[in-house]
Motif scaffolding. Sequence first.
Motif, short mmCIF file in Angstrom:
data_model
loop_
_atom_site.label_atom_id
_atom_site.label_comp_id
_atom_site.label_asym_id
_atom_site.label_seq_id
_atom_site.Cartn_x
_atom_site.Cartn_y
_atom_site.Cartn_z
N ALA A 1 -9.17 36.96 -50.73
CA ALA A 1 -9.10 35.64 -51.38
C ALA A 1 -9.88 34.59 -50.58
N ARG A 2 -9.98 34.77 -49.27
CA ARG A 2 -10.65 33.74 -48.46
C ARG A 2 -12.08 33.46 -48.94
N PRO A 3 -12.93 34.49 -49.05
CA PRO A 3 -14.29 34.19 -49.52
C PRO A 3 -14.31 33.57 -50.91
N LEU B 1 -4.41 23.85 -55.65
CA LEU B 1 -2.97 24.13 -55.66
C LEU B 1 -2.72 25.59 -55.31
N ASN B 2 -1.54 25.86 -54.79
CA ASN B 2 -1.15 27.22 -54.43
C ASN B 2 0.32 27.41 -54.81
N SER B 3 0.58 28.45 -55.60
CA SER B 3 1.96 28.75 -56.00
C SER B 3 2.08 30.24 -56.28
N LEU C 1 4.00 29.09 -52.75
CA LEU C 1 3.33 28.30 -51.73
C LEU C 1 3.43 28.91 -50.33
N ASN C 2 2.30 29.06 -49.70
CA ASN C 2 2.26 29.26 -48.26
C ASN C 2 2.15 27.85 -47.68
N PRO C 3 3.16 27.31 -47.02
CA PRO C 3 4.15 27.98 -46.18
C PRO C 3 5.59 28.05 -46.68
N TYR D 1 -6.38 27.31 -58.58
CA TYR D 1 -4.98 27.75 -58.61
C TYR D 1 -4.86 29.08 -57.87
N ASP D 2 -4.40 28.99 -56.64
CA ASP D 2 -4.31 30.17 -55.78
C ASP D 2 -2.93 30.80 -55.98
N GLN D 3 -2.94 31.98 -56.60
CA GLN D 3 -1.65 32.63 -56.91
C GLN D 3 -1.52 33.97 -56.19
N ILE D 4 -2.04 34.01 -54.97
CA ILE D 4 -2.09 35.27 -54.23
C ILE D 4 -0.70 35.89 -53.99
N TYR D 5 0.36 35.05 -54.02
CA TYR D 5 1.72 35.58 -53.77
C TYR D 5 2.51 35.83 -55.05
N TRP D 6 1.86 35.73 -56.22
CA TRP D 6 2.69 35.68 -57.44
C TRP D 6 3.49 36.95 -57.69
N ILE E 1 -5.07 41.55 -53.46
CA ILE E 1 -4.06 42.57 -53.15
C ILE E 1 -3.38 42.36 -51.81
N SER E 2 -3.84 41.38 -51.03
CA SER E 2 -3.36 41.25 -49.65
C SER E 2 -1.85 41.19 -49.57
N LYS E 3 -1.24 40.35 -50.39
CA LYS E 3 0.20 40.15 -50.27
C LYS E 3 0.95 41.05 -51.26
N ALA E 4 0.41 41.21 -52.47
CA ALA E 4 1.12 41.96 -53.51
C ALA E 4 1.37 43.40 -53.08
N LEU F 1 -7.24 45.54 -46.23
CA LEU F 1 -8.17 46.26 -47.13
C LEU F 1 -9.25 45.35 -47.68
N ARG F 2 -8.94 44.07 -47.79
CA ARG F 2 -9.91 43.05 -48.18
C ARG F 2 -10.40 43.18 -49.62
N VAL F 3 -9.48 43.05 -50.55
CA VAL F 3 -9.87 42.97 -51.96
C VAL F 3 -9.21 41.72 -52.57
N LEU G 1 7.25 35.98 -48.92
CA LEU G 1 6.99 36.16 -47.49
C LEU G 1 7.56 35.10 -46.55
N TYR G 2 7.85 33.90 -47.07
CA TYR G 2 8.15 32.80 -46.15
C TYR G 2 9.48 32.12 -46.44
N LEU G 3 10.02 31.55 -45.35
CA LEU G 3 11.16 30.64 -45.46
C LEU G 3 10.78 29.38 -44.71
C1 LIG Z 1 -2.29 30.79 -49.97
C2 LIG Z 1 -3.20 31.84 -49.44
N1 LIG Z 1 -4.36 32.08 -50.09
C3 LIG Z 1 -5.22 33.01 -49.65
C4 LIG Z 1 -4.95 33.74 -48.51
C5 LIG Z 1 -5.96 34.74 -48.02
O1 LIG Z 1 -5.80 35.98 -48.58
P1 LIG Z 1 -6.82 37.18 -48.23
O2 LIG Z 1 -6.14 38.04 -47.21
O3 LIG Z 1 -6.96 37.90 -49.53
O4 LIG Z 1 -8.08 36.60 -47.74
C6 LIG Z 1 -3.77 33.53 -47.81
C7 LIG Z 1 -3.51 34.28 -46.57
O5 LIG Z 1 -2.62 34.05 -45.79
C8 LIG Z 1 -2.87 32.55 -48.29
O6 LIG Z 1 -1.73 32.30 -47.66
#
Ligand SMILES: Cc1ncc(COP(=O)(O)O)c(C=O)c1O
Length: 430
Positions: free
Chosen positions: A120-122, A188-190, A192-194, A229-234, A263-266, A272-274, A357-359
């Motif tokens: 997701a970072r790139p 936005l991110n949901s 939410l990290n943190p 809309y970053d939903q990496i944790y959905w 796929i990082s969190k799910a 693996l970096r996808v 993942l977080y509290l």
């Molecule tokens: C909200 C959020 N988006 C994206 C990422 C990055 O994910 P990726 O490992 O797929 O680069 C993280 C990683 O901690 C994150 O917390």
Amino acid sequence: MSATPVAPLDLAAPAAPHDGLGRMATSLVGSEILRIAAEVRALHEQGRSVLNLTVGDFSARQFRIPAELESGIARALAAGQTNYPPADGVAELRHAVREFYRQTLALDYPLEAVLVAGGARPVIWAVYQAILEPGETVVYPVPSWNNNHYAHLTGARAVAVETRPENGFLPTAEELAPHLPGATLLALNSPLNPAGSGFRASALEAIARLVVAENRRRGPRAKPLYLLYDQIYWLVAAADAPHATPVALVPEVAPWTVFVDGISKAFAATGLRVGWAVAPPFLAARMRDLLGHVGAWAPKPEQIATAGVLADPPLALALAATVRDGINVRLAALDRALSALAAAGLPVAHLPPAGALYLSARFDLLARCGDNDGIRRYLLEEAGFAIVPFHAFGTRPDNAWFRLSVGAVGVDEIEAASAPLAEALRRAAS
Ligand SMILES: Cc1ncc(COP(=O)(O)O)c(C=O)c1O
């Protein structure tokens, strides 16, 4: 091979460290979370017992990647899938993401909307780069993950909007509204990290309507306001906290919305970096070109293995549910431990766990420790309790709020950490 001794090269940094570097790189701030993680590792290496709740990662001791991914990667490697992938991702993965979104999120995007990258970072970097001119405004709530750094990389003007614990640290439409006129990106991110909390549908719908209203006000010739809309944790949100998306709630916002996912969190698969974007095709194409120049593609065997999982949505949901359940038992153990400390009158409060993942917890030791970093160091040194202060996510440095991440610890370790934590809190409060 020559046996002649080879002198080590002299690679001393220039006398003034910024000599010869660009302004952006000179003023770049490294990750505070990774800095803290390195401190924790050093303590570990000295033989100290530390409950490591710092990095938003998984330990393979606690969470292995699904066997389906592991075998899929091995099969793709054995089949010689080791050359460059297509710039926008292998076709089977893009098809699988498209179908997965259609079936699980009720979102019907064309294939050209799906762009795969090395995590997701790139993808986030490419959104910022593709959309923002230096000096243009990105609005994001705090605490949030890394928006400050992406804004810096782009030279964008960052407007950080403080959120409140009673809203799970998610922003409301009222809080965001004054900052949207003139802005180019709302990030936005949901969940939410943190904090782990996710938007309620009604709150998210109100924000999506704001974005639509702002763009209608600007008209078709002005530069629009985009929504990241970053939903990496959905897929690892608590089962009783249904995930909402702005586009399903308000389809008119689709032309300006970019989803970020992966796929990082799910699948507990951070290494693996996808990752992928789902975006209006004209934007996905520019992001593809940007990422192509960086070569930030996901490795081909990992793409093919991910396609194998996502192409079977019931399987993908079941695999993610296993990760989610593993997260939830750990969050429940933390919840029990912190609730007991609070009930004993110790200066700790926390938000209810919501998965992901977080509290978030507040350790109010400001009188003794001065600020968040003082509290962090005190708890690390006195209780071996390693956590990340919210100011690493852009908030004030003295709000006493912290992120506790459970991907690298077991329930027994959490339970064992409770007594030394209680003792340290008691000493600090006395
Ligand atoms: C909200 C959020 N988006 C994206 C990422 C990055 O994910 P990726 O490992 O797929 O680069 C993280 C990683 O901690 C994150 O917390």
